[in-house]
Write a protein that holds these residues in place. Structure first.
Motif, PDB file in Angstrom:
ATOM      1  N   LYS A   1       0.787  -1.281  -0.156  1.00 53.41           N
ATOM      2  CA  LYS A   1      -0.141  -0.166   0.016  1.00 53.41           C
ATOM      3  C   LYS A   1       0.889   1.201   0.177  1.00 53.41           C
ATOM      4  O   LYS A   1       0.469   2.099  -0.869  1.00 53.41           O
TER       5      LYS A   1
ATOM      6  N   TYR B   1       2.818   1.908  -3.387  1.00 51.27           N
ATOM      7  CA  TYR B   1       2.009   2.467  -4.129  1.00 51.27           C
ATOM      8  C   TYR B   1       1.472   3.998  -3.908  1.00 51.27           C
ATOM      9  O   TYR B   1       1.401   4.790  -4.776  1.00 51.27           O
ATOM     10  N   TYR B   2       1.462   4.061  -2.536  1.00 51.78           N
ATOM     11  CA  TYR B   2       0.780   5.535  -2.195  1.00 51.78           C
ATOM     12  C   TYR B   2       2.191   6.346  -2.562  1.00 51.78           C
ATOM     13  O   TYR B   2       1.715   7.522  -3.209  1.00 51.78           O
TER      14      TYR B   2
ATOM     15  N   THR C   1      -6.649  14.996   2.468  1.00 53.43           N
ATOM     16  CA  THR C   1      -7.592  13.756   2.047  1.00 53.43           C
ATOM     17  C   THR C   1      -6.305  12.853   1.464  1.00 53.43           C
ATOM     18  O   THR C   1      -6.668  11.582   1.417  1.00 53.43           O
ATOM     19  N   SER C   2      -5.008  13.079   1.482  1.00 54.73           N
ATOM     20  CA  SER C   2      -4.043  12.432   0.789  1.00 54.73           C
ATOM     21  C   SER C   2      -3.521  11.114   2.008  1.00 54.73           C
ATOM     22  O   SER C   2      -3.085  10.145   1.428  1.00 54.73           O
TER      23      SER C   2
ATOM     24  N   LEU D   1      -5.525   9.561   3.872  1.00 51.81           N
ATOM     25  CA  LEU D   1      -6.861   8.802   4.147  1.00 51.81           C
ATOM     26  C   LEU D   1      -6.557   7.376   4.266  1.00 51.81           C
ATOM     27  O   LEU D   1      -7.370   6.480   4.712  1.00 51.81           O
ATOM     28  N   ILE D   2      -5.357   6.854   3.640  1.00 46.95           N
ATOM     29  CA  ILE D   2      -4.825   5.652   3.382  1.00 46.95           C
ATOM     30  C   ILE D   2      -5.141   4.587   4.684  1.00 46.95           C
ATOM     31  O   ILE D   2      -5.381   3.429   4.498  1.00 46.95           O
TER      32      ILE D   2
ATOM     33  N   LEU E   1     -12.583   4.043   6.418  1.00 45.56           N
ATOM     34  CA  LEU E   1     -12.799   4.289   5.020  1.00 45.56           C
ATOM     35  C   LEU E   1     -12.670   3.056   4.288  1.00 45.56           C
ATOM     36  O   LEU E   1     -13.195   2.822   3.205  1.00 45.56           O
TER      37      LEU E   1
ATOM     38  N   ILE F   1     -14.871   0.962   1.636  1.00 46.14           N
ATOM     39  CA  ILE F   1     -14.373   0.687   0.251  1.00 46.14           C
ATOM     40  C   ILE F   1     -14.779  -0.841  -0.106  1.00 46.14           C
ATOM     41  O   ILE F   1     -15.261  -1.192  -0.970  1.00 46.14           O
TER      42      ILE F   1
ATOM     43  N   LEU G   1     -14.138  12.516   1.353  1.00 46.31           N
ATOM     44  CA  LEU G   1     -13.332  13.237   0.406  1.00 46.31           C
ATOM     45  C   LEU G   1     -13.782  14.725  -0.111  1.00 46.31           C
ATOM     46  O   LEU G   1     -15.151  14.811  -0.202  1.00 46.31           O
TER      47      LEU G   1
END
Lengths: 344, 182
Positions: B27, B30-31, B111-112, B114-115, B120, B124, B182
């Motif tokens: 994750k 990727y981020y 919001t960046s 939030l992962i 959240l 999803i 978001l």
């Protein structure tokens, strides 16, 4: 446009279309907001939902163990033969001789430091980390009652009690050090880029921010010698001299600033720019006020400024820079956006 | 299972970090890569962030959300890297530079991060569960298996246009259900 943006983030656009989306985003704050939202939505929803495999995780644990071993080697054997090494000796006249003697003493004694480490661990030595976030300054008193003033965005990591061969601390950022004299028990300051500063008792200002291109060391009293072990060259610093190391080229220069206030003024709350370049100014504003600075037009980056501030707010500083036709700016939340003065 | 290392040999710290790494490594890479556009540099930054946490494990509070701390560390490292790269691209490649400036603006937005938000990610998951099967399959092939649209089209025996349509529908559904954040 919305369709084109979705295609843009899916990577399904031509170079021409991509250019159009980027230009559109920069056109207005509203467009930027839509762009940012879409981008981050994409990042969050497209985040892969997969775990690292057992073998990847095992490789990672091995890496951690290797890393710990390396750290121990670094502690027991400072690597004098590679990179730079700074030593600060308190007696100027015999600095060269003292330096060479103390070097050989250190490396001999360090051989049995492995045992010492075990000993320290069994005493349950605790470590402290004092950090100043951007916008905040601080003062730390070390176990030997040396005093370190920390500028914004700095941190110091030290044990509850100094044991072993050196008074060892880890440091990043900018600090004004007043080190208690003890020539038999030098202080060793480990920096993030692998360099170490050795100090026996002196006053100096050290600036070694990780994201700065250069490192600077201004000596207030005592003496400093810096050894380039590659060329075996020894550079000596006298009080009021300032050493600058360009991190990219490893080049060292020594200057004698007419005024030391631009370097040490921060300790008394002065923010001083002395023909400072814009990239440096913006970095310092970020640290000083704890804000993010975004540059819209790179053309402003070539400008310089000479000015002195004390209790001014960020907007007052930026307003002054605007009045002298240097920049245009907007401040929203904790982000300042800088653009060229002629952009409007 | 890789048979070489026996599980019993881990210390409790190692066990904790092993779990953290398993959950976050892919994750996080990727981020970082989404903002840096540089896979190797992203991997390096993530690795560095894990090592920073490991070095600081004595002073970390494991009761706190360490995932959030990890992401914050990575975010800061990415911002530094971006700033340097943006400067480097000055007068070299203005499109690439603009791209990174836009990424910088996006990363600075709240919001960046939030992962690491558990609610959240649950939302999803729930949205995915409620999707029509074909839409979900195509979306997951694209997201988790990193298959391209033509590859998915060939696998599913549908046209590329259909794949495009299903993925955009899936994203629209997610956008609607995540509006709260978001």
């Amino acid at each position: 446009m919305e369709k084109l943006i979705i295609k843009y983030f899916a990577g399904e656009v031509t170079a021409e279309e991509a250019k159009r989306v980027r230009e559109w985003a920069l056109e207005s704050d509203e467009n930027m907001e839509i762009f940012v939202k879409e981008k981050n939505l994409r990042v969050v929803t497209m985040m892969p939902d997969i775990e690292a495999s057992d073998s990847e995780a095992d490789a990672f644990i091995n890496l951690l163990r290797e890393h710990d071993k390396k750290l121990q080697i670094n502690i027991t054997k400072p690597n004098y033969l590679r990179g730079w090494f700074i030593a600060v000796a308190s007696v100027a006249a015999v600095a060269l001789i003292i330096l060479s003697i103390s070097l050989s003493v250190f490396s001999n004694k360090n051989k049995n430091l492995n045992n010492q480490l075990v000993f320290i661990a069994s005493q349950q030595l605790s470590y402290h980390e004092n950090s100043t976030p951007y916008g905040v300054k601080g003062k730390v008193i070390l176990p030997d009652s040396s005093v370190v003033y920390l500028n914004s965005g700095s941190s110091i990591y030290y044990p509850s009690k100094f044991l072993g061969e050196n008074r060892e601390v880890e440091f990043s950022g900018e600090g004004y050090f007043e080190v208690k004299e003890n020539s038999a028990f030098p202080m060793k300051i480990l920096l993030k880029n692998g360099m170490s500063v050795y100090v026996k008792g002196t006053t100096f200002n050290l600036s070694s921010y990780e994201n700065d291109k250069s490192l600077s060391l201004l000596l207030i009293s005592g003496s400093v010698s810096m050894l380039d072990s590659k060329s075996n060259e020894l550079v000596k610093l006298l009080p009021k001299q300032k050493l600058l190391l360009d991190k990219t080229t490893s080049k060292i220069s020594i200057i004698r600033p007419e005024d030391i206030q631009p370097t040490v003024g921060w300790k008394k709350g002065w923010l001083i720019f002395d023909e400072t370049s814009m990239p440096d100014i913006l970095k310092r504003l970020e640290r000083w006020y704890g804000v993010n600075v975004v540059v819209k037009d790179s053309s402003v980056m070539t400008k310089t400024l000479t000015a002195k501030f004390r209790e001014e707010s960020l907007s007052q500083v930026l307003e002054l820079m605007h009045r002298i036709s240097l920049i245009d700016y907007t401040i929203k939340d904790s982000t300042a956006t800088i653009s060229s003065f002629f952009s409007r | 299972m890789s048979g070489n290392i026996s599980r019993v040999d881990y210390t409790s710290d190692e066990l904790f970090f092993r779990g953290l790494y398993k959950e976050y490594f892919h994750k996080a890479v990727y981020y970082a890569n989404q903002y840096l556009n540089d896979y190797e540099a992203s991997k390096e930054i993530v690795q560095e962030a894990f090592l920073t946490l490991w070095e600081r494990r004595e002073v970390l509070d494991f009761n706190q959300n360490i995932g959030a701390y990890l992401i914050k560390t990575i975010k800061n490292k990415c911002l530094n890297e971006l700033r340097d790269n943006i400067n480097k691209l000055q007068n070299v490649d203005s499109q690439k530079q603009t791209d990174l400036i836009l990424n910088q603006r996006s990363l600075l937005d709240n919001t960046s991060s939030l992962i690491e938000n558990k609610e959240l990610s649950l939302q999803i998951k729930r949205t995915l569960e409620n999707m029509p099967e074909k839409m979900r399959d195509v979306f997951i092939m694209n997201r988790d298996l990193e298959l391209t649209y033509p590859q998915i089209a060939a696998k599913e025996g549908v046209s590329i246009k259909t794949v495009e349509y299903r993925i955009s529908k899936a994203l629209a559904m997610l956008r609607k259900n995540l509006a709260e954040w978001l």
